[in-house]
Design an enzyme around this catalytic site. Structure first.
Site, mmCIF file in Angstrom:
data_model
loop_
_atom_site.group_PDB
_atom_site.id
_atom_site.type_symbol
_atom_site.label_atom_id
_atom_site.label_comp_id
_atom_site.label_asym_id
_atom_site.label_seq_id
_atom_site.Cartn_x
_atom_site.Cartn_y
_atom_site.Cartn_z
ATOM 1 N N GLU A 25 0.890 -1.161 0.000
ATOM 2 C CA GLU A 25 0.000 0.000 0.000
ATOM 3 C C GLU A 25 0.925 1.207 0.000
ATOM 4 O O GLU A 25 1.261 1.747 1.042
ATOM 5 C CB GLU A 25 -0.917 -0.041 1.230
ATOM 6 N N GLU A 34 5.242 10.965 1.604
ATOM 7 C CA GLU A 34 5.706 10.228 2.780
ATOM 8 C C GLU A 34 6.756 9.166 2.455
ATOM 9 O O GLU A 34 7.039 8.306 3.283
ATOM 10 C CB GLU A 34 4.505 9.594 3.482
#
Length: 138
Positions: A25, A34
């Site tokens: 994911e 991120e």
């Protein structure tokens, strides 16, 4: 058919052989913010066999200019803290830098349709099987 699952950061794990498939994911904020996508692509380069599969295989990013004066003013007001004289220390020299930071930092929020300034958003597709890590690191 044998299945093996490995938990851990791609940078830290060791596998006995390359993998037939990578499932992850990798969707951070704005896909790349991120560093999750970068790790996913590094896993591909390090551990995926030629012809191996990745799930997910791609992502689409949509970009459109918006105008939201209330949100902009909120961000500017956050920087006003630096105009104050705190405990006898003049923090004013940091105010311009703080304002620039607050108005350029990504914000996760919902956007009202009337705030969007473009008729058609720009779409960019990223193919996880072929995109070099370098393309998302910059």
């Amino acid at each position: 058919v044998s299945t093996q699952s490995t938990d851990g950061k791609v940078e830290d794990i060791d596998l006995p052989e390359k993998a037939d498939m990578i499932v992850s994911e990798p969707m951070g904020f704005l896909l790349i913010y991120e560093q999750m996508l970068q790790s996913y692509l590094r896993a591909r380069d390090k551990w995926l066999k030629p012809g191996g599969k990745m799930f997910p295989t791609s992502a689409q990013l949509y970009f459109a200019p918006i105008s939201n004066s209330l949100l902009y003013q909120e961000q500017v007001l956050k920087s006003r803290f630096w105009y104050y004289n705190l405990y006898g220390v003049d923090m004013g020299c940091l105010s311009a830098r703080a304002e620039k930071y607050h108005v350029s930092t990504p914000i996760i929020d919902n956007v009202k349709a009337e705030s969007i300034l473009a008729d058609t958003p720009v779409c960019r597709e990223i193919d996880f099987l072929t995109t070099p890590v370098l393309c998302v690191d910059t």
